[in-house]
Scaffold this motif. Structure first.
Motif, short mmCIF file in Angstrom:
data_model
loop_
_atom_site.label_atom_id
_atom_site.label_comp_id
_atom_site.label_asym_id
_atom_site.label_seq_id
_atom_site.Cartn_x
_atom_site.Cartn_y
_atom_site.Cartn_z
N PRO A 296 33.31 55.02 17.73
CA PRO A 296 33.74 55.94 18.80
C PRO A 296 34.90 55.36 19.60
CG PRO A 296 31.71 54.82 19.41
CD PRO A 296 31.98 54.44 17.99
N TYR A 297 35.89 56.22 19.93
CA TYR A 297 37.10 55.75 20.61
C TYR A 297 37.68 56.88 21.45
CZ TYR A 297 41.56 53.29 21.17
OH TYR A 297 42.68 52.65 21.67
N PHE A 298 37.52 56.84 22.75
CA PHE A 298 38.03 57.85 23.68
C PHE A 298 37.61 59.25 23.24
CE2 PHE A 298 40.98 54.22 24.31
CZ PHE A 298 40.63 53.94 25.62
N HIS A 299 38.49 60.25 23.37
CA HIS A 299 38.09 61.62 23.07
C HIS A 299 39.14 62.28 22.17
CE1 HIS A 299 40.48 61.77 26.84
NE2 HIS A 299 41.02 62.86 26.30
N PRO A 311 46.43 61.39 10.35
CA PRO A 311 45.55 62.26 11.14
C PRO A 311 45.70 62.00 12.64
CG PRO A 311 44.32 60.42 10.27
CD PRO A 311 45.69 60.30 9.69
N LYS A 312 45.13 62.90 13.42
CA LYS A 312 45.13 62.76 14.87
C LYS A 312 43.86 62.02 15.31
CE LYS A 312 48.82 65.32 15.29
NZ LYS A 312 50.14 64.69 15.64
N PHE A 313 43.92 61.40 16.49
CA PHE A 313 42.70 60.83 17.06
C PHE A 313 41.72 61.96 17.34
CE2 PHE A 313 45.39 57.12 18.05
CZ PHE A 313 44.52 56.10 17.65
N ASN A 314 40.53 61.84 16.80
CA ASN A 314 39.53 62.91 16.90
C ASN A 314 38.30 62.49 17.71
OD1 ASN A 314 38.40 61.04 15.20
ND2 ASN A 314 37.87 62.47 13.56
N GLY A 315 38.46 61.46 18.53
CA GLY A 315 37.32 60.91 19.27
C GLY A 315 36.75 59.68 18.59
N TYR A 316 37.28 59.36 17.41
CA TYR A 316 36.85 58.19 16.66
C TYR A 316 38.10 57.46 16.15
CZ TYR A 316 32.31 60.38 16.95
OH TYR A 316 31.16 60.94 17.44
N ALA A 317 37.91 56.25 15.67
CA ALA A 317 39.03 55.47 15.16
C ALA A 317 38.53 54.52 14.09
CB ALA A 317 39.68 54.67 16.30
N VAL A 318 39.45 53.94 13.34
CA VAL A 318 39.13 52.82 12.47
C VAL A 318 39.78 51.59 13.09
CG1 VAL A 318 38.78 54.10 10.33
CG2 VAL A 318 41.09 53.40 10.95
N TRP A 319 39.04 50.50 13.10
CA TRP A 319 39.48 49.28 13.78
C TRP A 319 38.98 48.10 12.96
CZ3 TRP A 319 38.80 49.35 19.82
CH2 TRP A 319 39.81 48.56 20.41
N SER A 320 39.76 47.04 12.93
CA SER A 320 39.39 45.84 12.17
C SER A 320 39.30 44.65 13.10
CB SER A 320 40.42 45.56 11.06
OG SER A 320 40.51 46.63 10.16
N GLY A 321 38.37 43.74 12.81
CA GLY A 321 38.25 42.53 13.62
C GLY A 321 36.86 41.96 13.57
N THR A 322 36.77 40.67 13.88
CA THR A 322 35.45 40.03 13.90
C THR A 322 34.58 40.56 15.04
OG1 THR A 322 36.30 38.16 15.22
CG2 THR A 322 36.34 37.91 12.83
N SER A 323 35.19 41.19 16.04
CA SER A 323 34.40 41.86 17.09
C SER A 323 33.40 42.82 16.48
CB SER A 323 35.32 42.64 18.03
OG SER A 323 36.02 41.81 18.90
N PHE A 324 33.85 43.57 15.49
CA PHE A 324 33.03 44.63 14.92
C PHE A 324 32.11 44.10 13.83
CE2 PHE A 324 37.37 46.17 16.02
CZ PHE A 324 37.04 46.44 17.34
N SER A 325 32.50 42.99 13.21
CA SER A 325 31.58 42.31 12.29
C SER A 325 30.37 41.80 13.06
CB SER A 325 32.30 41.15 11.60
OG SER A 325 33.42 41.60 10.87
#
Length: 374
Positions: A296-299, A311-325
């Protein structure tokens, strides 16, 4: 220039060392300015590295280190729009809470993101304002906490929630040693035994940050802390993830204190391998999926984009990083805890049942747990 980042004009000293070290610090213009747990804060105007270099016993004092989500906001690892989304899971009878120490929760019209819904708990100080640039788009790290919380909740059912502690600055992406320690103490007092920390940094002479280390020692022995290993593609140990030995090393499990699991990122797009950006090394306990994670990422419609971009931001996003691991591992442990197991037993089950990823290093190759995420 020092490699570690720190709060200017602040030193941390254990209460037991103040009598001996206080007069020496006073000669450098540093004087007591408050306390946090067993530590005392000393403030002054001379540069911290200069003072530490001049002390007869520099390790008895330490900087108030700053940690952050390196490369995640402004660097190579930015959130990107996606045409994917997630189906919100209504909150059930929540019996287990995973603590998340991060930026805090973004609210819109007084509510968190729809995916988090009623499955996230927070105090007013654990919410975060969105810092906007000249184009009106987010210019800071405000969305990081919502995303991390969402990745945790992707792994679990309706009986698990996230308890957010907002301590990471929404503009700079930084958090200080003392603020993290206070958040750990708060979660301990609430009885939470599974905690996620998705930030990292280097420290003075590669020593553990004093306040966080002391707070970890105050946690109950059945507590598990999952921490991101950093996104600089290096072997060097970073903190707070590197405070304790990886539990996969025989004979080094500490049953008297909380268990800290340093987590790196795996790229599972082909054969699972360590992601190019992920820190690595024998100090890392596990790797988990961390490339193009959906969360989930903003709206919908924000951040704004040029008309031709899709695509447009649809309230979700793809993100990479050890934060999410790290968030994947936290969520997987929380899911097992929901069956009635302790955090430590659940962590052992998750790592024991995980696949294996081959990690190549200067000493050859090794097989390390690879935790897959939803």
């Amino acid at each position: 220039m020092t490699r570690y980042r720190h709060r200017a004009g602040e030193l941390l000293v254990h209460a037991d060392d103040c009598a001996a070290l206080g007069p020496e610090l006073a000669r450098f213009g540093y004087h007591p300015a408050g306390a946090a747990g067993t530590l005392r804060r000393f403030t002054g105007t001379r540069p911290v590295p200069e003072v530490l270099a001049a002390l007869r016993e520099p390790h008895r004092a330490g900087p108030n280190h700053l940690f952050g989500a390196d490369r995640i906001i402004w660097g190579d690892l930015r959130p990107r729009p996606t045409d994917k989304d997630l189906t919100p899971v209504p909150a059930g009878d929540i019996r287990h809470w995973a603590g998340v120490i991060d930026t805090g929760i973004v609210l819109r019209e007084g509510r968190p993101h729809e995916f988090l819904g009623g499955r996230v708990r927070y105090d007013p100080e654990d919410t975060v304002r969105v810092v906007r640039g000249e184009d009106g788009n987010p210019a800071g790290s405000a969305g990081h906490g919502t995303f991390v919380a969402g990745v945790v909740l992707k792994q679990v059912g309706p009986a698990v929630g996230v308890r957010m502690k907002g301590v990471v600055d929404e503009q700079s992406g930084d958090t200080e040693d003392l603020a993290v320690a206070n958040a750990l103490d708060d979660l301990r007092e609430e009885g939470i035994t599974l905690i996620n920390m998705s930030f990292s940094g280097e420290t003075f002479e590669d020593t553990p940050p004093k306040a966080i280390e002391a707070a970890l020692q105050r946690l109950s022995p059945d507590t598990v802390v999952v921490a991101s290993a950093g996104n600089r593609g290096m072997r060097q140990r970073v903190y707070p993830a590197g405070i304790r030995p990886a539990p996969t090393v025989p004979g080094q499990v500490d049953d008297e204190h909380a268990l800290v699991l340093p987590v790196g990122s795996a790229d599972s797009s082909l054969t699972p391998r360590v992601a190019d950006f992920s820190n690595f090394g024998p100090w890392i306990a596990a790797y988990a999926d961390g490339v193009d994670v959906v969360g989930p990422y903003f709206h919908a419609g924000y951040p704004g984009q040029p008309p031709q971009e899709v695509p447009k931001f649809n309230g979700y996003a793809v993100w990479s990083g050890t934060s999410f691991s790290a968030a994947v591992v936290t969520g997987r442990i929380a899911a097992v805890m929901a069956t009635g197991k302790s955090a430590r037993d659940a962590a052992g089950e998750v790592l024991g049942a995980a696949g294996r990823i081959t990690v190549f290093d200067v000493n050859g190759s090794s097989e390390v747990p690879h935790v897959q995420g939803n």
